[in-house]
Design a protein around this motif. Structure first.
Motif, PDB file in Angstrom:
ATOM      1  N   UNK A 112     -34.436 -37.324 -20.621  1.00 13.75           N
ATOM      2  CA  UNK A 112     -34.199 -37.431 -19.173  1.00 13.75           C
ATOM      3  C   UNK A 112     -34.739 -38.753 -18.638  1.00 13.75           C
ATOM      4  N   UNK A 113     -35.573 -39.443 -19.435  1.00  9.21           N
ATOM      5  CA  UNK A 113     -36.098 -40.754 -19.030  1.00  9.21           C
ATOM      6  C   UNK A 113     -34.960 -41.704 -18.683  1.00  9.21           C
ATOM      7  N   UNK A 114     -33.927 -41.741 -19.519  1.00  6.04           N
ATOM      8  CA  UNK A 114     -32.805 -42.641 -19.260  1.00  6.04           C
ATOM      9  C   UNK A 114     -32.053 -42.255 -18.002  1.00  6.04           C
ATOM     10  N   UNK A 115     -31.927 -40.966 -17.756  1.00  5.25           N
ATOM     11  CA  UNK A 115     -31.249 -40.520 -16.537  1.00  5.25           C
ATOM     12  C   UNK A 115     -32.008 -41.004 -15.305  1.00  5.25           C
ATOM     13  N   UNK A 116     -33.328 -40.966 -15.368  1.00  7.95           N
ATOM     14  CA  UNK A 116     -34.151 -41.327 -14.225  1.00  7.95           C
ATOM     15  C   UNK A 116     -34.240 -42.828 -13.985  1.00  7.95           C
ATOM     16  N   UNK A 117     -34.141 -43.641 -15.041  1.00  8.90           N
ATOM     17  CA  UNK A 117     -34.418 -45.060 -14.907  1.00  8.90           C
ATOM     18  C   UNK A 117     -33.252 -45.980 -15.265  1.00  8.90           C
ATOM     19  N   UNK A 118     -32.056 -45.432 -15.357  1.00 12.59           N
ATOM     20  CA  UNK A 118     -30.950 -46.261 -15.830  1.00 12.59           C
ATOM     21  C   UNK A 118     -30.075 -46.835 -14.716  1.00 12.59           C
ATOM     22  N   UNK A 119     -30.461 -46.680 -13.462  1.00 16.55           N
ATOM     23  CA  UNK A 119     -29.609 -47.174 -12.373  1.00 16.55           C
ATOM     24  C   UNK A 119     -29.362 -48.668 -12.546  1.00 16.55           C
ATOM     25  N   UNK A 120     -28.124 -49.038 -12.613  1.00 16.41           N
ATOM     26  CA  UNK A 120     -27.661 -50.414 -12.770  1.00 16.41           C
ATOM     27  C   UNK A 120     -28.049 -51.031 -14.118  1.00 16.41           C
ATOM     28  N   UNK A 121     -28.492 -50.213 -15.076  1.00 16.47           N
ATOM     29  CA  UNK A 121     -28.688 -50.681 -16.442  1.00 16.47           C
ATOM     30  C   UNK A 121     -27.657 -50.030 -17.373  1.00 16.47           C
ATOM     31  N   UNK A 122     -27.082 -48.937 -16.905  1.00 16.38           N
ATOM     32  CA  UNK A 122     -26.004 -48.249 -17.629  1.00 16.38           C
ATOM     33  C   UNK A 122     -24.874 -48.052 -16.624  1.00 16.38           C
ATOM     34  N   UNK A 123     -23.817 -48.883 -16.753  1.00 14.31           N
ATOM     35  CA  UNK A 123     -22.776 -48.895 -15.719  1.00 14.31           C
ATOM     36  C   UNK A 123     -21.358 -48.946 -16.306  1.00 14.31           C
ATOM     37  N   UNK A 124     -20.998 -48.051 -17.210  1.00  9.22           N
ATOM     38  CA  UNK A 124     -19.651 -48.146 -17.805  1.00  9.22           C
ATOM     39  C   UNK A 124     -18.531 -47.997 -16.780  1.00  9.22           C
ATOM     40  N   UNK A 125     -18.814 -47.364 -15.656  1.00  7.40           N
ATOM     41  CA  UNK A 125     -17.813 -47.193 -14.606  1.00  7.40           C
ATOM     42  C   UNK A 125     -18.188 -47.973 -13.342  1.00  7.40           C
ATOM     43  N   UNK A 126     -18.982 -49.022 -13.502  1.00  4.34           N
ATOM     44  CA  UNK A 126     -19.463 -49.757 -12.336  1.00  4.34           C
ATOM     45  C   UNK A 126     -20.667 -49.032 -11.752  1.00  4.34           C
TER      46      UNK A 126
END
Length: 187
Positions: A112-126
């Motif tokens: 869940x760490x990635x879910x919490x901290x991935x804003x604008x670091x994981x953007x396959x759909x913008x």
């Protein structure tokens, strides 16, 4: 891309099949079982496989935006009104939240760490207010596709790992010659 990554990583395909088996979706007597949103929502590992596939091979290479105000990035001033291009692949490549960035590792998304901290670091759909409106639908279609291909087929990439090209979307230069056979149902 899903066919490519699952074809190259049989261990991941086996985990997908084990998840399907745990949800009673792999049994021959459940081939005609209706799948609803609740069942699709329980396929957590398949969701991770899709996320990892989209991290490495996003559906589009990037997008355009207009600078709403003048700003500076890495010492360069971008004036208000300029068109700005962002690269989804480069964003994923430099994202600090991902380790071993070149490795296909769906397990990285189990945290869940990635879910919490991935804003604008994981953007396959913008990202942000202009995220692709079809994002959720695309994820559902990809889950169903992954589920159906894992239930019904085994496959082999005839030329091994493909060379990919982007123009305007990512695709294999050799058209991904693949041999499909019926899956025997054994995990």
């Amino acid at each position: 891309s899903l066919v490519t990554y699952l074809g190259l990583h049989q261990d991941v395909l086996q985990k997908v099949r084990k998840e399907l088996q745990s949800q009673e979706l792999l049994c021959s007597n459940n081939q005609d079982r209706l799948v609803d949103l609740d069942i699709l929502g329980r396929l957590k590992y398949i969701a991770c496989v899709i996320k990892e596939t989209l991290r490495l091979s996003p559906p589009v290479p990037g997008g355009f935006r207009v600078a709403l105000k003048t700003f500076e990035i890495h010492g360069y001033q971008i004036p208000k009104g300029w068109n700005v291009l962002y690269s989804i692949c480069d964003t994923h490549d430099v994202a600090e939240i991902f380790t071993d960035k070149e490795e296909f590792n769906p397990d990285r998304f189990m945290s869940s760490y990635l879910e919490d901290f991935s804003r604008f670091q994981y953007i396959p759909f913008g990202g942000g207010a202009r995220t692709c409106v079809g994002k959720e639908f695309a994820n559902l279609v990809l889950k169903i596709f992954t589920m159906e291909i894992a239930k019904g087929c085994d496959w082999q990439l005839l030329n091994g790992p493909p060379t990919m090209k982007t123009s305007p979307t990512v695709y294999p230069v050799d058209n991904l010659p693949t041999k499909f056979t019926l899956f025997n149902g054994k995990v």
